[in-house]
Write a protein that holds these residues in place. Sequence first.
Motif, PDB file in Angstrom:
ATOM      1  N   UNK A   1       0.814  -1.223   0.000  1.00 41.06           N
ATOM      2  CA  UNK A   1       0.000   0.000   0.000  1.00 41.06           C
ATOM      3  C   UNK A   1       0.847   1.273   0.000  1.00 41.06           C
ATOM      4  N   UNK A   2       0.261   2.327  -0.568  1.00 44.98           N
ATOM      5  CA  UNK A   2       0.831   3.672  -0.500  1.00 44.98           C
ATOM      6  C   UNK A   2       0.247   4.364   0.734  1.00 44.98           C
ATOM      7  N   UNK A   3       1.098   4.896   1.580  1.00 48.80           N
ATOM      8  CA  UNK A   3       0.639   5.579   2.785  1.00 48.80           C
ATOM      9  C   UNK A   3       0.556   7.079   2.493  1.00 48.80           C
ATOM     10  N   UNK A   4      -0.609   7.645   2.770  1.00 51.11           N
ATOM     11  CA  UNK A   4      -0.860   9.064   2.520  1.00 51.11           C
ATOM     12  C   UNK A   4      -1.301   9.734   3.812  1.00 51.11           C
ATOM     13  N   UNK A   5      -0.979  11.005   3.943  1.00 51.82           N
ATOM     14  CA  UNK A   5      -1.484  11.844   5.018  1.00 51.82           C
ATOM     15  C   UNK A   5      -1.289  13.296   4.626  1.00 51.82           C
ATOM     16  N   UNK A   6      -1.968  14.216   5.310  1.00 57.75           N
ATOM     17  CA  UNK A   6      -1.780  15.624   4.962  1.00 57.75           C
ATOM     18  C   UNK A   6      -2.062  16.522   6.165  1.00 57.75           C
TER      19      UNK A   6
END
Length: 465
Positions: A70-75
């Motif tokens: 998986x690609x881990x994203x956050x902002x």
Amino acid sequence: MSASLDEVLQAIRTGIPLFLERFQECLRIPSISTAPENQPDMLRMSQWLQAEMRRIGLEHVQAYPTPGQPMVYGDWIHAPGRPTVLVYGHYDVQPADPLDEWVSPPFGAEIRDDYIFARGASDMKGQILAQLAAVEAWLAQGTCPVNLKYLIEGEEEIGSPYLDDFIRDHTDLLECDIVLNCDAMIHSAENPSITYALRGLAYFELEICTAEKDMHSGMFGGAVRNPIHVLTEVLSGMHDASGRITLPGFYDHVPTAEDDERALLAKAPYNDAAFLKTAGAFALYGEEGFTTLERLGVRPSLDVNGIWGGFQGEGAKTVLPARAGAKLSMRLIPGQPLDMVEKQLRAYLEAKVPAGCQWNLTCHSIGPGSVMHWKSPYMQAAADALKKVFGKEPFLRREGASVPVVRLLQERLGVDSVMLGFGQPDDGIHGPNEKQSLPVLYKGMESYACFLYNVGRLKPMSVHD
């Protein structure tokens, strides 16, 4: 609530014990992307990273599924009118073998003197955790000078097979003004540097077969071809006596470095003796007419990474093998057409493999090189950050290694990257006893905080505008 840069830097220094505890915890997860038996560890590392991102105050944290990891994203998007920085990193690591050459367990995260030893300490768990620590210090003060987005993948060490598709399908999600790529090094603590160019990478596997089965070397040796002999002759012929690669047309699209760039590279605080010591090699080698730095940065290379065939066990076995193989990689200069490299290699094999031998070539991965805008305001923001923390103006350099995501983001998002990481050339990445200097990494945390501060003073704009 506003916060001064000095307050943030002090918060980073105060938080070092907690950072070190989290760093060791992270390093003890063997997130080896290439090994099937480590797939549960890959999931655990992804989950650990998401929890850490939420803990420091990032929002919309989630794992986007792919056919692989998986690609881990956050902002954190609460700085209106300020630039948006996309932070790139990866949470997978290389295999730890040869295990018997490690002084301490590869996933033990042992601290000796001022270094922490573990697979992934330098490449690149230390870098991404240092960046997160800088952001934690900002957010703990109730603010951040820029908007932030994160793209942290789990398959960089195996060629990022699904990264391009993910970026293409999520351009709106990843929209930004600049990419902060933490997968980088500095030359040394005494002489910090910023990378402005990277070579591409093509990785192949070649197998040569001369018979249906292994044979007795006494009964058949000298009467039929030995695939190991054929393989080694083919491989050794890929370079001529001057160190040039002999694949047909290989240099047709390799750009010539201009005099001003060669002069820029010559300013680096470099000498061959120090390079040999870092490498642990006995002598220099390479294409004639170029310095070592030029061979690493502005010229392509081809290397055999592994070779196999015949009997490999203890003692003796008089076997004439039926097949032999090798893995080889090429480091490519920006501008070399990727669609031509495999064709050139196949043309060479068709001409050099003798009749009566079968061969098969597999391309495992291929990625482009890139050149970044080293005069951009974002690059200057990084240089100013390093100068403030390390007390010395950084120099610019080309990197011989490959980080294909830089070119992918240039093409897909139309934005440039700043390579800012705090590993060092003697960290031993991809080999036994990989290490990370803790004092340098602590300075890296402060440098990341200063970089965000400097970028926050710029107008939102792409370097291509």
